[in-house]
Structure formats: structure tokens, C-alpha cells
Design a protein around this motif. Structure first.
Motif, PDB file in Angstrom:
ATOM      1  N   MET A  12       0.847  -1.195   0.000  1.00  0.00           N
ATOM      2  CA  MET A  12       0.000   0.000   0.000  1.00  0.00           C
ATOM      3  C   MET A  12       0.881   1.242   0.000  1.00  0.00           C
ATOM      4  SD  MET A  12      -2.853  -1.299   2.769  1.00  0.00           S
ATOM      5  CE  MET A  12      -1.840  -2.518   3.628  1.00  0.00           C
ATOM      6  N   ARG A  13       0.532   2.201  -0.829  1.00  0.00           N
ATOM      7  CA  ARG A  13       1.318   3.423  -0.945  1.00  0.00           C
ATOM      8  C   ARG A  13       0.382   4.630  -0.935  1.00  0.00           C
ATOM      9  NH1 ARG A  13       6.282   5.394  -3.317  1.00  0.00           N
ATOM     10  NH2 ARG A  13       5.964   7.425  -4.319  1.00  0.00           N
ATOM     11  N   TYR A  14       0.721   5.605  -0.087  1.00  0.00           N
ATOM     12  CA  TYR A  14      -0.051   6.840   0.010  1.00  0.00           C
ATOM     13  C   TYR A  14       0.868   8.042  -0.174  1.00  0.00           C
ATOM     14  CZ  TYR A  14      -3.795   4.014   2.062  1.00  0.00           C
ATOM     15  OH  TYR A  14      -4.765   3.063   2.288  1.00  0.00           O
ATOM     16  N   ARG A  15       0.458   8.943  -1.035  1.00  0.00           N
ATOM     17  CA  ARG A  15       1.155  10.221  -1.153  1.00  0.00           C
ATOM     18  C   ARG A  15       0.663  11.136  -0.029  1.00  0.00           C
ATOM     19  NH1 ARG A  15      -1.064  11.652  -5.253  1.00  0.00           N
ATOM     20  NH2 ARG A  15      -2.316  13.468  -4.700  1.00  0.00           N
ATOM     21  N   LEU A  16       1.584  11.794   0.663  1.00  0.00           N
ATOM     22  CA  LEU A  16       1.212  12.690   1.750  1.00  0.00           C
ATOM     23  C   LEU A  16       1.076  14.107   1.193  1.00  0.00           C
ATOM     24  CD1 LEU A  16       3.519  11.291   4.577  1.00  0.00           C
ATOM     25  CD2 LEU A  16       1.104  10.796   4.144  1.00  0.00           C
ATOM     26  N   GLU A  17      -0.151  14.522   1.070  1.00  0.00           N
ATOM     27  CA  GLU A  17      -0.475  15.799   0.440  1.00  0.00           C
ATOM     28  C   GLU A  17      -0.676  16.876   1.505  1.00  0.00           C
ATOM     29  OE1 GLU A  17      -4.387  16.856  -1.868  1.00  0.00           O
ATOM     30  OE2 GLU A  17      -3.027  15.790  -3.233  1.00  0.00           O
ATOM     31  N   ALA A  18       0.018  17.987   1.352  1.00  0.00           N
ATOM     32  CA  ALA A  18      -0.071  19.075   2.326  1.00  0.00           C
ATOM     33  C   ALA A  18      -1.451  19.725   2.290  1.00  0.00           C
ATOM     34  CB  ALA A  18       1.006  20.122   2.037  1.00  0.00           C
ATOM     35  N   LYS A  19      -1.953  20.047   3.472  1.00  0.00           N
ATOM     36  CA  LYS A  19      -3.257  20.699   3.578  1.00  0.00           C
ATOM     37  C   LYS A  19      -3.265  21.587   4.810  1.00  0.00           C
ATOM     38  CE  LYS A  19      -8.209  19.715   3.340  1.00  0.00           C
ATOM     39  NZ  LYS A  19      -9.249  18.637   3.258  1.00  0.00           N
ATOM     40  N   ASP A  20      -3.898  22.765   4.686  1.00  0.00           N
ATOM     41  CA  ASP A  20      -3.995  23.699   5.801  1.00  0.00           C
ATOM     42  C   ASP A  20      -5.375  23.598   6.449  1.00  0.00           C
ATOM     43  OD1 ASP A  20      -1.448  24.618   5.355  1.00  0.00           O
ATOM     44  OD2 ASP A  20      -2.092  26.316   4.123  1.00  0.00           O
ATOM     45  N   PHE A  21      -5.385  23.659   7.793  1.00  0.00           N
ATOM     46  CA  PHE A  21      -6.625  23.603   8.564  1.00  0.00           C
ATOM     47  C   PHE A  21      -6.697  24.835   9.467  1.00  0.00           C
ATOM     48  CE2 PHE A  21      -5.328  19.307   7.566  1.00  0.00           C
ATOM     49  CZ  PHE A  21      -6.501  18.687   7.165  1.00  0.00           C
ATOM     50  N   LYS A  22      -7.861  25.454   9.523  1.00  0.00           N
ATOM     51  CA  LYS A  22      -8.055  26.614  10.391  1.00  0.00           C
ATOM     52  C   LYS A  22      -8.510  26.155  11.769  1.00  0.00           C
ATOM     53  CE  LYS A  22      -8.238  30.547   9.603  1.00  0.00           C
ATOM     54  NZ  LYS A  22      -7.241  31.630   9.840  1.00  0.00           N
ATOM     55  N   ASN A  23      -7.888  26.711  12.802  1.00  0.00           N
ATOM     56  CA  ASN A  23      -8.290  26.457  14.181  1.00  0.00           C
ATOM     57  C   ASN A  23      -8.296  27.795  14.902  1.00  0.00           C
ATOM     58  OD1 ASN A  23      -8.816  25.526  16.731  1.00  0.00           O
ATOM     59  ND2 ASN A  23      -7.098  24.101  16.829  1.00  0.00           N
ATOM     60  N   ILE A  45      -5.614  30.534  14.078  1.00  0.00           N
ATOM     61  CA  ILE A  45      -4.377  29.851  13.718  1.00  0.00           C
ATOM     62  C   ILE A  45      -4.602  28.938  12.517  1.00  0.00           C
ATOM     63  CG2 ILE A  45      -2.577  28.262  14.506  1.00  0.00           C
ATOM     64  CD1 ILE A  45      -3.207  29.161  17.366  1.00  0.00           C
ATOM     65  N   THR A  46      -3.664  28.947  11.597  1.00  0.00           N
ATOM     66  CA  THR A  46      -3.672  28.011  10.470  1.00  0.00           C
ATOM     67  C   THR A  46      -2.656  26.913  10.739  1.00  0.00           C
ATOM     68  OG1 THR A  46      -4.301  29.740   8.895  1.00  0.00           O
ATOM     69  CG2 THR A  46      -3.315  27.731   7.995  1.00  0.00           C
ATOM     70  N   ILE A  47      -3.126  25.664  10.736  1.00  0.00           N
ATOM     71  CA  ILE A  47      -2.283  24.514  11.023  1.00  0.00           C
ATOM     72  C   ILE A  47      -2.019  23.758   9.728  1.00  0.00           C
ATOM     73  CG2 ILE A  47      -2.095  22.354  12.303  1.00  0.00           C
ATOM     74  CD1 ILE A  47      -4.045  23.573  14.353  1.00  0.00           C
ATOM     75  N   SER A  48      -0.763  23.520   9.429  1.00  0.00           N
ATOM     76  CA  SER A  48      -0.395  22.749   8.250  1.00  0.00           C
ATOM     77  C   SER A  48      -0.246  21.286   8.633  1.00  0.00           C
ATOM     78  CB  SER A  48       0.924  23.263   7.657  1.00  0.00           C
ATOM     79  OG  SER A  48       0.769  24.595   7.198  1.00  0.00           O
ATOM     80  N   ASN A  49      -0.847  20.416   7.845  1.00  0.00           N
ATOM     81  CA  ASN A  49      -0.793  18.989   8.113  1.00  0.00           C
ATOM     82  C   ASN A  49      -0.714  18.240   6.788  1.00  0.00           C
ATOM     83  OD1 ASN A  49      -0.721  16.650   9.598  1.00  0.00           O
ATOM     84  ND2 ASN A  49      -2.696  16.923  10.585  1.00  0.00           N
ATOM     85  N   LYS A  50      -0.604  16.913   6.865  1.00  0.00           N
ATOM     86  CA  LYS A  50      -0.571  16.089   5.670  1.00  0.00           C
ATOM     87  C   LYS A  50      -1.794  15.170   5.647  1.00  0.00           C
ATOM     88  CE  LYS A  50       3.577  17.360   4.133  1.00  0.00           C
ATOM     89  NZ  LYS A  50       4.707  16.431   4.098  1.00  0.00           N
ATOM     90  N   ASP A  75     -10.871   4.896   7.238  1.00  0.00           N
ATOM     91  CA  ASP A  75      -9.918   6.020   7.215  1.00  0.00           C
ATOM     92  C   ASP A  75      -8.634   5.655   7.956  1.00  0.00           C
ATOM     93  OD1 ASP A  75     -11.025   5.831   9.709  1.00  0.00           O
ATOM     94  OD2 ASP A  75     -11.490   7.961   9.932  1.00  0.00           O
ATOM     95  N   HIS A  76      -8.273   4.380   7.922  1.00  0.00           N
ATOM     96  CA  HIS A  76      -7.143   3.915   8.721  1.00  0.00           C
ATOM     97  C   HIS A  76      -5.806   4.452   8.241  1.00  0.00           C
ATOM     98  CE1 HIS A  76      -9.420   0.355  10.760  1.00  0.00           C
ATOM     99  NE2 HIS A  76     -10.035   1.518  10.882  1.00  0.00           N
ATOM    100  N   SER A  77      -5.722   4.904   7.001  1.00  0.00           N
ATOM    101  CA  SER A  77      -4.477   5.545   6.555  1.00  0.00           C
ATOM    102  C   SER A  77      -4.274   6.869   7.305  1.00  0.00           C
ATOM    103  CB  SER A  77      -4.501   5.796   5.048  1.00  0.00           C
ATOM    104  OG  SER A  77      -5.562   6.668   4.693  1.00  0.00           O
ATOM    105  N   GLU A  78      -5.345   7.602   7.549  1.00  0.00           N
ATOM    106  CA  GLU A  78      -5.257   8.848   8.311  1.00  0.00           C
ATOM    107  C   GLU A  78      -4.892   8.562   9.762  1.00  0.00           C
ATOM    108  OE1 GLU A  78      -8.708  11.350   7.833  1.00  0.00           O
ATOM    109  OE2 GLU A  78      -9.021  10.638   5.793  1.00  0.00           O
ATOM    110  N   ILE A  79      -5.480   7.505  10.328  1.00  0.00           N
ATOM    111  CA  ILE A  79      -5.172   7.137  11.708  1.00  0.00           C
ATOM    112  C   ILE A  79      -3.699   6.748  11.824  1.00  0.00           C
ATOM    113  CG2 ILE A  79      -5.707   5.542  13.582  1.00  0.00           C
ATOM    114  CD1 ILE A  79      -8.547   5.332  12.512  1.00  0.00           C
TER     115      ILE A  79
END
Length: 268
Positions: free
Chosen positions: A154-165, A168-173, A186-190
Motif C-alpha cells: 500500500m502506498r499513500y502520497r502525503l499531500e499538504a493541507k492547511d486547517f483553520k483552528n 491559527i492556520t495549522i499545516s498537516n498532511k 480512514d485507517h491511513s489517516e489514523i
């Protein structure tokens, strides 16, 4: 005796309360069980193969629904034993995953737990078709989960995404699937969140020692830290990071390569 705005006492309020007036989501638990192989050169994740819908035949974390009389922790221990045969495993709560569409059956909220232990034999049971340890690797851009014996990759590309909190803007993958094989739900996210938590905690706690046997050498500690962090470390760095967690036991490990024997340590 206190009364609410409708003039009810607590007893009167509870007698009139109708749980069916509200939609009740189901609640599940999932367990991320991390391990390492004997030579300390592979970080492992324990997965079970589902034998029923949804995601039939897909690989997933051990887990299941919480019974009405159980706590989340009790349910996690029960499901782990039923699906893998493992007992007495240290676990800590990781995160609650609650996207409305994460499970096609119904509205399901998941409480994920994380545990670490040396790689050990597991047996599938209950509603698991199979259980196995998978190699897991995470770089800056890619997350891979593989088991060559099971012919699963299994292969997943980790794509950057910004979340507002708040302000504050939090950058995550976010893991984006690039292979035919995939983890269930959603076990890849976990898994991504679990590895991030593990990498963070290993820098300021002794959590990594759950992956080691009762006695170990400092090169073995170094190998485990490098596996978790995904980076090369110098032995001096390891000595500094772990000074408060280990002590020598006055023995040496046999060296199969004919070199200088390494001192044996144990966790304090």
C-alpha cells in the motif's frame, strides 16, 4: 432541591427523558500496534484482514464496536484479544476520528489507541480472516505499508493541507492513495497521525523502550530511535536523549561478528 426551567427535579427530568429523541451514533475503537523486527531494522504495524463487509478482505487495525456496558479502554483490550490473541499490552489513547462519512454502515465515531511492543506471534480470531505484521515507512512525502509474504503493498502520497483552528492556520498532511491495495475505512489517516504522535513523543518520553526487550544494548536503542524518527542519529545523541531512562546491568552482550562486546542496559 434544585429544579430546571420547567420546574422538574432531577428525578422528574430523568423519568421524562427519551433517548430516542436524539440520533445515537455508534462508537468503535481501533488499536495501532507498533513493533520492530528482531534485527531492529523494520518498523512494524499489526493489521488484521477483514472477512466481512464493509471492506471485505481489506487490511485494517484490530478493533470493533464498544458494548453499552464497556469503557473505550475495556473494549480496546477485548477486541485486541479477540482478533489477535494479544493481552496485557500497554495502550494510550491517540485521537477521536469523527468524519460523518468514515463508515458506510452508519454514523460511527472511532476512538483510536496506540501501543508499542516487540514483534510477536499473532493469531487471527473472531471476525478477522488473518492477522500479520506489516513493514511501515513514512518519509516527508510518502507512507508505505507492505508485507511481501501476503503480497500486499500500500502506498499513500502525503499531500499538504492547511486547517483553520480559530485564528491559527495549522499545516498537516493527508494520505492520498496511489496503489491498488488500501487500508480499510480512514485507517491511513489514523496511521499517519499515530506515526506523527510517536515521532513527537519519542523526543521527550521513554515510550520507545516498549519496543525493546528487558535488556538491550545502546546500538539497539539507536536503531529503534532511528526507525521511529526516520533519520540517522549519532550514538552521542542517543546517549543524551536516553540518559535518564537506562542503566547498565554489569553484563555484556555476545558479539557474533567478533568485535568488541557491547554493554547491556535495562530501562529504569
Amino acid at each position: 432541591m434544585k429544579r430546571n426551567k420547567n420546574g422538574q427535579t432531577l428525578e422528574e427530568f430523568l423519568a421524562a427523558y427519551q433517548p430516542g429523541d436524539y440520533e445515537n451514533p455508534s462508537v468503535t475503537v481501533d488499536m495501532l500496534i507498533f513493533g520492530v523486527n528482531e534485527t531492529k531494522d523494520k518498523l512494524k504495524i499489526l493489521l488484521i484482514q477483514r472477512q466481512d463487509h464493509p471492506y471485505i478482505d481489506c487490511w485494517a487495525f484490530p478493533g470493533g464496536f464498544i458494548n453499552i456496558e464497556e469503557s473505550a479502554y475495556t473494549a480496546a483490550c477485548r477486541e485486541l484479544k479477540e482478533e489477535t490473541g494479544l493481552t496485557d499490552v500497554y495502550m494510550e489513547q491517540l485521537y477521536t476520528f469523527s468524519q460523518p462519512d468514515r463508515d458506510p454502515r452508519t454514523r460511527v465515531i472511532d476512538i483510536a489507541y496506540m501501543a508499542l511492543l516487540p514483534e510477536t506471534t499473532v493469531t487471527a480470531g473472531d471476525d478477522a480472516k488473518d492477522a500479520a505484521w506489516f513493514d511501515v515507512t513514512m518519509t516527508e512525502d510518502v507512507l508505505t505499508i507492505e508485507n511481501t509474504e501476503k503480497n500486499v503493498s500500500m502506498r499513500y502520497r502525503l499531500e499538504a493541507k492547511d486547517f483553520k483552528n480559530g485564528v491559527i492556520t495549522i499545516s498537516n498532511k493527508v494520505p492520498v492513495l496511489e496503489s491498488e491495495d488500501a487500508l480499510a475505512f480512514d485507517h491511513s489517516e489514523i496511521l499517519y497521525e499515530g506515526i506523527c504522535r510517536l515521532r513527537n513523543k519519542v523526543r521527550y518520553t521513554d515510550i520507545a523502550f516498549n519496543l525493546l526487550p528487558p535488556t538491550f544494548t545502546m546500538p539497539e536503542v539507536k536503531a529503534v530511535y532511528e526507525l521511529i524518527l526516520g533519520d540517522h542519529l549519532f550514538l552521542k545523541q542517543i546517549n543524551r536523549m536516553t540518559a535518564d531512562y537506562v542503566k547498565q546491568i554489569g553484563e555484556q552482550a555476545p558479539n557474533r561478528n567478533g568485535g568488541r562486546p557491547a554493554k547491556l542496559y535495562t530501562h529504569i
